[in-house]
Write a protein that holds these residues in place. Structure first.
Motif, PDB file in Angstrom:
ATOM      1  N   GLU A  17      42.305  43.236  43.947  1.00  0.00           N
ATOM      2  CA  GLU A  17      40.874  43.468  43.808  1.00  0.00           C
ATOM      3  C   GLU A  17      40.158  42.532  44.763  1.00  0.00           C
ATOM      4  O   GLU A  17      39.366  42.537  45.390  1.00  0.00           O
ATOM      5  CB  GLU A  17      40.319  43.985  42.735  1.00  0.00           C
ATOM      6  CG  GLU A  17      38.756  44.067  42.598  1.00  0.00           C
ATOM      7  CD  GLU A  17      38.296  44.653  41.400  1.00  0.00           C
ATOM      8  OE1 GLU A  17      37.035  44.763  41.065  1.00  0.00           O
ATOM      9  OE2 GLU A  17      38.944  44.701  40.446  1.00  0.00           O
ATOM     10  N   GLU A  19      41.674  40.051  46.580  1.00  0.00           N
ATOM     11  CA  GLU A  19      41.806  39.979  47.926  1.00  0.00           C
ATOM     12  C   GLU A  19      41.091  41.093  48.823  1.00  0.00           C
ATOM     13  O   GLU A  19      40.625  40.917  49.908  1.00  0.00           O
ATOM     14  CB  GLU A  19      43.369  40.263  48.124  1.00  0.00           C
ATOM     15  CG  GLU A  19      43.917  40.046  49.350  1.00  0.00           C
ATOM     16  CD  GLU A  19      45.457  40.364  49.314  1.00  0.00           C
ATOM     17  OE1 GLU A  19      45.838  40.306  50.574  1.00  0.00           O
ATOM     18  OE2 GLU A  19      46.239  40.423  48.334  1.00  0.00           O
ATOM     19  N   ALA A  20      41.016  42.215  48.198  1.00  0.00           N
ATOM     20  CA  ALA A  20      40.316  43.260  48.872  1.00  0.00           C
ATOM     21  C   ALA A  20      38.769  42.910  49.165  1.00  0.00           C
ATOM     22  O   ALA A  20      38.139  43.130  50.247  1.00  0.00           O
ATOM     23  CB  ALA A  20      40.425  44.554  48.332  1.00  0.00           C
ATOM     24  N   GLN A  21      38.257  42.182  48.242  1.00  0.00           N
ATOM     25  CA  GLN A  21      36.628  41.980  48.112  1.00  0.00           C
ATOM     26  C   GLN A  21      36.733  40.695  49.362  1.00  0.00           C
ATOM     27  O   GLN A  21      35.700  40.581  50.024  1.00  0.00           O
ATOM     28  CB  GLN A  21      36.412  41.154  46.898  1.00  0.00           C
ATOM     29  CG  GLN A  21      36.181  42.159  45.768  1.00  0.00           C
ATOM     30  CD  GLN A  21      34.879  42.958  46.152  1.00  0.00           C
ATOM     31  OE1 GLN A  21      33.853  42.765  46.916  1.00  0.00           O
ATOM     32  NE2 GLN A  21      34.940  44.409  45.991  1.00  0.00           N
TER      33      GLN A  21
END
Length: 110
Positions: A17, A19-21
């Motif tokens: 999460e 990393e996605a942000q």
């Protein structure tokens, strides 16, 4: 075993999460930078176009105002020629008009 994998699985999800942000934040920043760059390029192109159109306008204005003086002189010359022509016509028929007026004034009608 299941219990020991849960915290690890949750940690992996949290890491994914984050990393996605970061990816999303980087993409938004890149998009924002590109939009700013596109806006600056568009403003520069608009300024160049405006300057070119203004230069063309000033050039045409200079051409037509130069012609304006020539047009005024030409119109004055034509007007003076027509005035002279009318004076000549008036001078040529003036004796006839005088005779006609004298005839009408001196003729007595009953």
């Amino acid at each position: 075993m299941d219990a020991s994998r849960r915290p690890s699985g949750i940690q992996q999800l949290l890491a994914a999460e984050q990393e996605a942000q970061q990816i999303i934040s980087t993409a938004r920043a890149a998009k924002s930078a590109r939009l700013r760059q596109a806006k600056e390029e568009a403003e520069r192109e608009i300024a160049e176009y405006r300057a070119q159109m203004e230069a063309d306008f000033q050039k045409k204005l200079a051409e037509t105002s130069g012609d304006s003086g020539a047009n005024v002189k030409r119109l004055e010359q034509e007007t003076n020629e027509k005035i002279e022509q009318l004076k000549q016509q008036a001078a040529s028929i003036s004796p006839e008009v005088i005779q006609m007026l004298l005839r009408h004034v001196t003729t007595v009608k009953n």
